[in-house]
Scaffold this motif. Structure first.
Motif, PDB file in Angstrom:
ATOM      1  N   LYS A  99       0.836  -1.210   0.000  1.00  0.00           N
ATOM      2  CA  LYS A  99       0.000   0.000   0.000  1.00  0.00           C
ATOM      3  C   LYS A  99       0.870   1.258   0.000  1.00  0.00           C
ATOM      4  CE  LYS A  99      -3.707   2.327   2.463  1.00  0.00           C
ATOM      5  NZ  LYS A  99      -4.617   2.327   3.588  1.00  0.00           N
ATOM      6  N   ARG A 100       1.914   1.262   0.808  1.00  0.00           N
ATOM      7  CA  ARG A 100       2.778   2.443   0.928  1.00  0.00           C
ATOM      8  C   ARG A 100       3.595   2.696  -0.339  1.00  0.00           C
ATOM      9  NH1 ARG A 100       6.211   5.779   0.480  1.00  0.00           N
ATOM     10  NH2 ARG A 100       7.422   6.817   2.093  1.00  0.00           N
ATOM     11  N   PHE A 101       4.167   1.638  -0.919  1.00  0.00           N
ATOM     12  CA  PHE A 101       5.099   1.821  -2.024  1.00  0.00           C
ATOM     13  C   PHE A 101       4.496   1.517  -3.399  1.00  0.00           C
ATOM     14  CE2 PHE A 101       7.822   1.159   1.702  1.00  0.00           C
ATOM     15  CZ  PHE A 101       8.531   2.350   1.659  1.00  0.00           C
ATOM     16  N   GLY A 102       3.374   0.827  -3.469  1.00  0.00           N
ATOM     17  CA  GLY A 102       2.677   0.639  -4.735  1.00  0.00           C
ATOM     18  C   GLY A 102       2.759  -0.747  -5.334  1.00  0.00           C
ATOM     19  N   ASP A 103       3.921  -1.353  -5.328  1.00  0.00           N
ATOM     20  CA  ASP A 103       4.060  -2.704  -5.862  1.00  0.00           C
ATOM     21  C   ASP A 103       5.328  -3.339  -5.313  1.00  0.00           C
ATOM     22  OD1 ASP A 103       6.279  -1.889  -7.511  1.00  0.00           O
ATOM     23  OD2 ASP A 103       4.906  -1.300  -9.092  1.00  0.00           O
ATOM     24  N   LEU A 104       5.512  -4.599  -5.616  1.00  0.00           N
ATOM     25  CA  LEU A 104       6.634  -5.358  -5.078  1.00  0.00           C
ATOM     26  C   LEU A 104       7.982  -4.753  -5.472  1.00  0.00           C
ATOM     27  CD1 LEU A 104       7.449  -7.862  -3.483  1.00  0.00           C
ATOM     28  CD2 LEU A 104       7.251  -9.178  -5.585  1.00  0.00           C
ATOM     29  N   GLY A 105       8.113  -4.342  -6.714  1.00  0.00           N
ATOM     30  CA  GLY A 105       9.357  -3.736  -7.168  1.00  0.00           C
ATOM     31  C   GLY A 105       9.697  -2.468  -6.421  1.00  0.00           C
ATOM     32  N   ARG A 106       8.693  -1.653  -6.177  1.00  0.00           N
ATOM     33  CA  ARG A 106       8.933  -0.392  -5.454  1.00  0.00           C
ATOM     34  C   ARG A 106       9.228  -0.643  -3.978  1.00  0.00           C
ATOM     35  NH1 ARG A 106       4.617   1.531  -9.065  1.00  0.00           N
ATOM     36  NH2 ARG A 106       5.595   2.917 -10.573  1.00  0.00           N
ATOM     37  N   VAL A 107       8.660  -1.712  -3.415  1.00  0.00           N
ATOM     38  CA  VAL A 107       8.994  -2.056  -2.030  1.00  0.00           C
ATOM     39  C   VAL A 107      10.482  -2.357  -1.945  1.00  0.00           C
ATOM     40  CG1 VAL A 107       8.715  -3.782  -0.190  1.00  0.00           C
ATOM     41  CG2 VAL A 107       6.694  -2.916  -1.389  1.00  0.00           C
ATOM     42  N   CYS A 108      10.967  -3.224  -2.818  1.00  0.00           N
ATOM     43  CA  CYS A 108      12.374  -3.624  -2.776  1.00  0.00           C
ATOM     44  C   CYS A 108      13.310  -2.507  -3.230  1.00  0.00           C
ATOM     45  CB  CYS A 108      12.584  -4.883  -3.616  1.00  0.00           C
ATOM     46  SG  CYS A 108      11.750  -6.323  -2.920  1.00  0.00           S
ATOM     47  N   SER A 109      12.808  -1.563  -3.983  1.00  0.00           N
ATOM     48  CA  SER A 109      13.617  -0.430  -4.442  1.00  0.00           C
ATOM     49  C   SER A 109      13.678   0.709  -3.432  1.00  0.00           C
ATOM     50  CB  SER A 109      13.052   0.124  -5.762  1.00  0.00           C
ATOM     51  OG  SER A 109      13.153  -0.843  -6.773  1.00  0.00           O
ATOM     52  N   ALA A 110      12.794   0.697  -2.455  1.00  0.00           N
ATOM     53  CA  ALA A 110      12.787   1.756  -1.443  1.00  0.00           C
ATOM     54  C   ALA A 110      14.085   1.703  -0.646  1.00  0.00           C
ATOM     55  CB  ALA A 110      11.582   1.573  -0.517  1.00  0.00           C
ATOM     56  N   SER A 111      14.474   2.836  -0.130  1.00  0.00           N
ATOM     57  CA  SER A 111      15.692   2.897   0.678  1.00  0.00           C
ATOM     58  C   SER A 111      15.455   2.221   2.028  1.00  0.00           C
ATOM     59  CB  SER A 111      16.114   4.351   0.890  1.00  0.00           C
ATOM     60  OG  SER A 111      15.218   4.993   1.784  1.00  0.00           O
ATOM     61  N   VAL A 112      16.547   1.841   2.669  1.00  0.00           N
ATOM     62  CA  VAL A 112      16.460   1.257   4.009  1.00  0.00           C
ATOM     63  C   VAL A 112      15.744   2.231   4.944  1.00  0.00           C
ATOM     64  CG1 VAL A 112      17.819   0.500   6.011  1.00  0.00           C
ATOM     65  CG2 VAL A 112      18.465  -0.261   3.710  1.00  0.00           C
ATOM     66  N   GLY A 113      16.062   3.507   4.824  1.00  0.00           N
ATOM     67  CA  GLY A 113      15.402   4.513   5.656  1.00  0.00           C
ATOM     68  C   GLY A 113      13.900   4.568   5.437  1.00  0.00           C
ATOM     69  N   GLN A 114      13.480   4.530   4.181  1.00  0.00           N
ATOM     70  CA  GLN A 114      12.041   4.543   3.882  1.00  0.00           C
ATOM     71  C   GLN A 114      11.357   3.286   4.411  1.00  0.00           C
ATOM     72  OE1 GLN A 114      12.589   5.027  -0.383  1.00  0.00           O
ATOM     73  NE2 GLN A 114      11.474   6.975  -0.293  1.00  0.00           N
ATOM     74  N   LEU A 115      12.014   2.159   4.249  1.00  0.00           N
ATOM     75  CA  LEU A 115      11.423   0.894   4.699  1.00  0.00           C
ATOM     76  C   LEU A 115      11.271   0.855   6.213  1.00  0.00           C
ATOM     77  CD1 LEU A 115      13.333  -1.487   2.284  1.00  0.00           C
ATOM     78  CD2 LEU A 115      10.856  -1.096   2.298  1.00  0.00           C
ATOM     79  N   THR A 116      12.288   1.326   6.926  1.00  0.00           N
ATOM     80  CA  THR A 116      12.221   1.268   8.389  1.00  0.00           C
ATOM     81  C   THR A 116      11.259   2.283   8.993  1.00  0.00           C
ATOM     82  OG1 THR A 116      14.213   2.647   8.589  1.00  0.00           O
ATOM     83  CG2 THR A 116      14.519   0.245   8.676  1.00  0.00           C
ATOM     84  N   GLU A 117      10.739   3.183   8.175  1.00  0.00           N
ATOM     85  CA  GLU A 117       9.682   4.081   8.641  1.00  0.00           C
ATOM     86  C   GLU A 117       8.374   3.325   8.845  1.00  0.00           C
ATOM     87  OE1 GLU A 117       9.355   7.167   5.721  1.00  0.00           O
ATOM     88  OE2 GLU A 117      11.206   8.140   6.333  1.00  0.00           O
ATOM     89  N   ILE A 118       8.243   2.163   8.224  1.00  0.00           N
ATOM     90  CA  ILE A 118       7.038   1.353   8.341  1.00  0.00           C
ATOM     91  C   ILE A 118       7.123   0.547   9.636  1.00  0.00           C
ATOM     92  CG2 ILE A 118       5.624  -0.442   7.253  1.00  0.00           C
ATOM     93  CD1 ILE A 118       5.854   2.188   5.613  1.00  0.00           C
ATOM     94  N   GLN A 119       6.085   0.658  10.464  1.00  0.00           N
ATOM     95  CA  GLN A 119       6.073  -0.072  11.736  1.00  0.00           C
ATOM     96  C   GLN A 119       6.185  -1.567  11.460  1.00  0.00           C
ATOM     97  OE1 GLN A 119       2.697   0.697  14.234  1.00  0.00           O
ATOM     98  NE2 GLN A 119       3.416  -0.668  15.835  1.00  0.00           N
ATOM     99  N   GLY A 120       7.152  -2.204  12.121  1.00  0.00           N
ATOM    100  CA  GLY A 120       7.358  -3.633  11.954  1.00  0.00           C
ATOM    101  C   GLY A 120       8.525  -3.985  11.055  1.00  0.00           C
ATOM    102  N   VAL A 121       9.090  -2.981  10.371  1.00  0.00           N
ATOM    103  CA  VAL A 121      10.237  -3.231   9.501  1.00  0.00           C
ATOM    104  C   VAL A 121      11.507  -2.783  10.229  1.00  0.00           C
ATOM    105  CG1 VAL A 121      11.355  -2.751   7.292  1.00  0.00           C
ATOM    106  CG2 VAL A 121       8.864  -2.944   7.403  1.00  0.00           C
ATOM    107  N   SER A 122      12.319  -3.752  10.613  1.00  0.00           N
ATOM    108  CA  SER A 122      13.599  -3.460  11.254  1.00  0.00           C
ATOM    109  C   SER A 122      14.645  -3.221  10.169  1.00  0.00           C
ATOM    110  CB  SER A 122      14.031  -4.641  12.123  1.00  0.00           C
ATOM    111  OG  SER A 122      14.300  -5.770  11.293  1.00  0.00           O
ATOM    112  N   GLU A 123      15.815  -2.797  10.572  1.00  0.00           N
ATOM    113  CA  GLU A 123      16.905  -2.621   9.606  1.00  0.00           C
ATOM    114  C   GLU A 123      17.257  -3.969   8.967  1.00  0.00           C
ATOM    115  OE1 GLU A 123      21.431  -0.876   9.122  1.00  0.00           O
ATOM    116  OE2 GLU A 123      20.409  -0.642  11.033  1.00  0.00           O
ATOM    117  N   LYS A 124      17.240  -5.038   9.746  1.00  0.00           N
ATOM    118  CA  LYS A 124      17.509  -6.385   9.217  1.00  0.00           C
ATOM    119  C   LYS A 124      16.509  -6.747   8.121  1.00  0.00           C
ATOM    120  CE  LYS A 124      17.249 -11.251  10.606  1.00  0.00           C
ATOM    121  NZ  LYS A 124      16.213 -11.642   9.687  1.00  0.00           N
TER     122      LYS A 124
END
Length: 115
Positions: free
Chosen positions: A62-87
């Motif tokens: 929902k946040r990034f739009g599709d699977l490719g955009r999820v994996c293309s997001a930066s670590v910083g953007q990903l960790t802004e999502i509750q439940g996503v750790s740096e690992k």
């Protein structure tokens, strides 16, 4: 006092066995038979072994739009999502790096256009 009744399948939560069912669908029908969030769930199972990751997978799509955009997001953007750790974010970035390498290997040294 604990209930002495034997448990049955009807007493189990709806998500009991979800990971096994999703893996079986993938094994039987392949990735094309799964939604983006389901493929993402399969990847997240390895990063987050003891938590229901379906809501997280759906939130990421929902946040990034599709699977490719999820994996293309930066670590910083990903960790802004509750439940996503740096690992977990790094695991997703690994998927992006592998996909890029595979795509590059698919075309390197091959004829792309022929007459």
């Amino acid at each position: 006092m604990a209930d002495a009744r034997p448990s049955s399948d009807t007493d189990k939560p709806h998500y009991h066995g979800h990971r096994d069912r999703l893996r079986a669908r993938f094994a039987d029908a392949g990735g094309e038979a799964l939604h983006d969030y389901e493929l993402l769930e399969l990847a997240l199972f390895r990063s987050i072994p003891r938590r229901d990751v379906k809501p997280l997978a759906k939130a990421l799509i929902k946040r990034f739009g599709d699977l490719g955009r999820v994996c293309s997001a930066s670590v910083g953007q990903l960790t802004e999502i509750q439940g996503v750790s740096e690992k977990t974010a790094l695991d997703l970035k690994l998927i992006q790096a592998m996909a890029a390498r595979i795509a590059r290997e698919q075309v390197t040294g091959r004829t792309v256009i022929s007459s």
